[in-house]
Design an enzyme around this catalytic site. Structure first.
Site, mmCIF file in Angstrom:
data_model
loop_
_atom_site.group_PDB
_atom_site.id
_atom_site.type_symbol
_atom_site.label_atom_id
_atom_site.label_comp_id
_atom_site.label_asym_id
_atom_site.label_seq_id
_atom_site.Cartn_x
_atom_site.Cartn_y
_atom_site.Cartn_z
ATOM 1 N N ASP A 265 62.960 -42.004 -50.271
ATOM 2 C CA ASP A 265 63.388 -42.327 -48.918
ATOM 3 C C ASP A 265 63.179 -41.069 -48.062
ATOM 4 O O ASP A 265 62.776 -40.013 -48.555
ATOM 5 C CB ASP A 265 64.841 -42.834 -48.887
ATOM 6 C CG ASP A 265 65.113 -43.643 -47.608
ATOM 7 O OD1 ASP A 265 64.299 -43.564 -46.659
ATOM 8 O OD2 ASP A 265 66.142 -44.339 -47.540
HETATM 9 C C1 NOJ Z 1 65.402 -44.283 -44.002
HETATM 10 C C2 NOJ Z 1 65.884 -45.629 -44.459
HETATM 11 O O1 NOJ Z 1 66.906 -45.485 -45.397
HETATM 12 C C3 NOJ Z 1 64.798 -46.509 -45.044
HETATM 13 O O2 NOJ Z 1 65.315 -47.792 -45.245
HETATM 14 C C4 NOJ Z 1 63.598 -46.543 -44.153
HETATM 15 O O3 NOJ Z 1 62.623 -47.392 -44.693
HETATM 16 C C5 NOJ Z 1 63.091 -45.131 -43.969
HETATM 17 N N1 NOJ Z 1 64.129 -44.311 -43.348
HETATM 18 C C6 NOJ Z 1 61.823 -45.065 -43.125
HETATM 19 O O4 NOJ Z 1 62.088 -45.350 -41.822
#
Ligand code: NOJ
Length: 716
Positions: A265
């Protein structure tokens, strides 16, 4: 051919080029002028700009024209002509926005979820996107967590069906086809269980609980061929998921056979330092690559430190080669080596986005996602009544929910939806100023209650359109209080005193604490955030053009103090029988049961269940029930099958959803619904983590929701 081509490519690449492929950076690194919505630190990446020409992917850049240009420029500079892959958060629609996933969970209809994903894939693919960071399969039990809106809900079986359907909808049969994009299931694993519902907080789930409840939906995505998995921000048994070899390499790759790409993530490789399990970037890179994470999203430990680790013999080169191979294979499966633009096309983009067909699909799915929680006979509304609509969501178009962009001009507001049902009729509105964002310190709307009562005094029926701000749901939007804001509650109380029927329509991204207003509502409609067609879908339900069929995918608490409250809990040694006994598992000041349980939802039809039986038919065990629509309104009923293992080697949940069927019944019609009880349904993870069936007694339950069931005990 593809295999040899990729092998050759990997051989030709330098270590630096490989590590750049394994890095994902935001679009501003690729020289675009538009700013994007990022959820973490962006600029302080501390990397050598020369490596940008080899960086393998970017996130959240949108629009065919822009992405075509970006790809053209990139390919000119990339020494091996390896195309960039465009990934994005297309969560519940691209431009035609569907209901938030929690609401789609309430449709209990995987086809609705699949349809939403198909439309999202068509639109985003024309806009140049190759992969979406969806679906989110995180099981949720705590509505304080702002991201419950992105989950299908609290049940592993329902979540698995919805997640698999979404993956199929995005990916189709062949990723090279126009209108298909790769899916990325997230957040592996257990991100939906932060302590206290506070985003990014500690997760502490037992292994049994993890296997039983949290893992199945991710696994369902893997089983239908999801192309990517995203690790989560949280720790699992004290190790951050992104550095968790047991989770990623052992469970996901070895046990489940996942051979696609794993991505971290946003900055979660970097955050292993902040968690305190990596001393420095070098250790972070080593741990996460060893764990099996192929792409580092928005931190730069791989690109800055992995070369040194390899040179010093601390990280096997094969691990890097494997990761790069998987990334290149994904690009190949998407057909990007033949056509790096895939179906990005500004003309097609214009034609497809928000087209009639997509809007119709969004309206249908939105109607299926609405849950009628109370109806004292006021609904459906008759046409010809003088309608008043009050509250912050009366005229607002800001009802898309998180991850849906900010273009709200195409949204149908509640006012507009109702107006088109009763053209020419005057509709009064009051107290319509919008709710601000808590992030900006705004907690309520202005108190214009007296004025609202005066304005709506001569209406025949009043709709109170209340809820929480869409900015207060989603990532980083945890809340400790879940009641409607004081002035919204006051508005409902006072409007009710006018002596007219009051229909409360709740717009929210989570189950809110609605008990204080329930007694003041003649009907209560849970409208979530339904997307582009919100107002039309709600009006369809209010006026009976769509007979409500949604069933809650997540329990509604009586009060915040009861959270987590969910139906499939383990049995205790001292269960409460609902009486005022002392030394049993209960609250002194609140029932154990939620206000509205999982699976709950009303219809305008009256479905009567009878003749429940569980019988042996040869080797098969069949549970059946007859359902009659004892009204003259045709409708859809969701018949739910729950099972309890009465005694086994470990404590089992009191109820587990094992099947459901949606049936359509005309007025007066009856149908028999049967379920085969298979041994597979009765299996569970034992203490040694074997998936086993243990013979014995089982309670077989069929009903209209998780509480209202008929039970038969059988021995198998
Ligand atoms: C953080 C989030 O937790 C995740 O769900 C998302 O896909 C990513 N950022 C990218 O934006």
């Amino acid at each position: 051919m593809a295999k040899e081509f990729i092998e050759k490519l990997v051989k030709e690449m330098t270590i630096e080029e490989k590590l750049a492929q394994m890095t994902q950076l935001s679009p501003d690194f690729f020289d675009t002028d538009e700013s994007v919505d990022l959820t973490g630190p962006a600029k302080e990446m501390n990397i050598d700009t020369d490596c940008i020409k080899n960086v393998g992917s970017t996130l959240n850049a949108f629009g065919a024209e822009k992405l075509i240009k970006m790809q053209e420029k990139y390919l000119k500079e990339n020494p091996h002509k390896i195309p960039l892959i465009f990934m994005a958060d297309v969560i519940h629609g691209y431009k035609t926005i569907f209901p938030i996933p929690l609401a789609m969970g309430c449709s209990f209809n995987p086809d609705a979820c699949k349809k939403a994903a198909e439309v999202a894939a068509k639109e985003s693919s024309a806009a140049g996107i190759h992969l979406t960071f969806a679906p989110m399969a995180d099981l949720v039990r705590d509505p304080r967590w702002g991201r419950v809106m992105e989950s299908p809900g609290e049940d592993p079986y329902l979540n698995s069906l919805m997640t698999a359907a979404a993956v199929k909808g995005f990916q189709g049969e062949d990723l090279k086809e126009n209108g298909k994009i790769a899916a990325c299931v997230k957040h592996f694993a257990g991100y939906g269980a932060p302590e206290g519902g506070r985003d990014y907080n500690t997760v502490d789930i037992s292994t049994g609980m993890l296997y039983e409840f949290y893992l199945p939906a991710y696994k369902a995505a893997v089983d239908v061929g999801v192309k990517m998995v995203m690790t989560s921000f949280n720790i699992l048994d004290r190790i951050p998921s992104t550095a968790n070899k047991k989770l990623v390499r052992e469970i996901l790759r070895e046990k489940w056979g996942f051979d696609g790409v794993v991505i971290s993530d946003f900055n979660s490789v970097g955050e292993t330092l902040i968690h305190g399990v990596s001393e420095n970037g070098e250790e972070a890179a080593a741990k996460c690559i060893e764990a099996g994470v192929d792409i580092e999203m928005m931190s730069t430990c791989y690109i800055n430190f992995a070369k040194k680790l390899i040179e010093e013999g601390k990280l096997p080169m094969e691990l890097v080669d494997e990761a790069v191979t998987r990334i290149l294979e994904l690009k190949d499966e998407l057909g990007l080596f033949e056509n790096p633009y895939k179906d990005a096309n500004p003309e097609k983009e214009k034609e497809l986005l928000l087209c009639k067909e997509h809007r119709e699909a969004a309206r249908d799915v939105a109607a299926q996602s609405i849950v009628l929680l109370k109806n004292d006979g006021v609904l459906p509304l008759k046409k010809g009544l003088k309608v008043g609509i009050a509250g912050p969501f009366a005229t607002s178009r800001n009802v898309l929910g998180g991850w849906a962009g900010k273009d709200i001009e195409n949204v149908v507001s509640l006012y507009e939806g109702i107006s088109s049902k009763i053209p020419g009729t005057m509709i009064k509105t009051a107290m319509t100023s919008e709710l601000g964002a808590m992030q900006e310190g705004i907690f309520d709307v202005e108190d214009r209650v007296d004025e609202a009562c005066e304005q709506l005094a001569d209406c025949d029926v009043i709709i109170a359109a209340v809820g929480e701000s869409p900015s207060d749901v989603g990532e980083g939007a945890s809340k400790a209080y879940l009641r409607l804001s004081p002035n919204q509650e006051k508005m409902i109380f006072e409007l009710k005193k006018l002596g007219k029927p009051v229909i409360v329509v709740v717009f929210s991204g989570r189950p809110m604490e609605i008990k204080p207003v329930l007694g003041h509502a003649d009907a209560l409609v849970q409208a979530w955030f339904l997307g582009t067609e919100s107002g039309n879908a709600i009006a369809d339900v209010l006026f009976g053009d769509y007979n409500p069929s949604g069933r809650l995918s997540m329990s509604f608490p009586q009060t915040v103090g009861q959270i987590p409250v969910y139906y499939n809990c383990y049995g205790t040694g001292r269960p409460s029988d609902g009486t005022l006994q002392r030394y049993v598992s209960r609250y002194l000041d609140c029932p154990n049961e939620p206000l509205f349980c999982f699976g709950y939802g009303l219809s305008y039809s009256n479905f009567v269940y009878s003749g429940f039986k569980v019988e042996k038919d040869g080797e098969k065990i069949i549970a059946s029930v007859s359902i009659e629509n004892n009204s003259d309104i045709p409708g859809k009923e969701t018949v739910q099958l729950y099972i309890r293992d009465v005694a086994s080697s470990v404590v089992r949940p009191l109820k587990e959803l094992k099947g459901f069927q949606q049936i359509w019944l005309e007025g007066g019609e009856s149908k028999t619904v049967s379920f085969e009880i298979t041994k597979d349904m009765l299996k569970f993870w034992n203490y040694d983590l074997e998936y086993v069936f243990e013979p014995g007694e089982f309670d077989i339950m069929i009903g209209r929701n998780s509480e209202d069931v008929m039970v038969e005990r059988i021995k198998i």
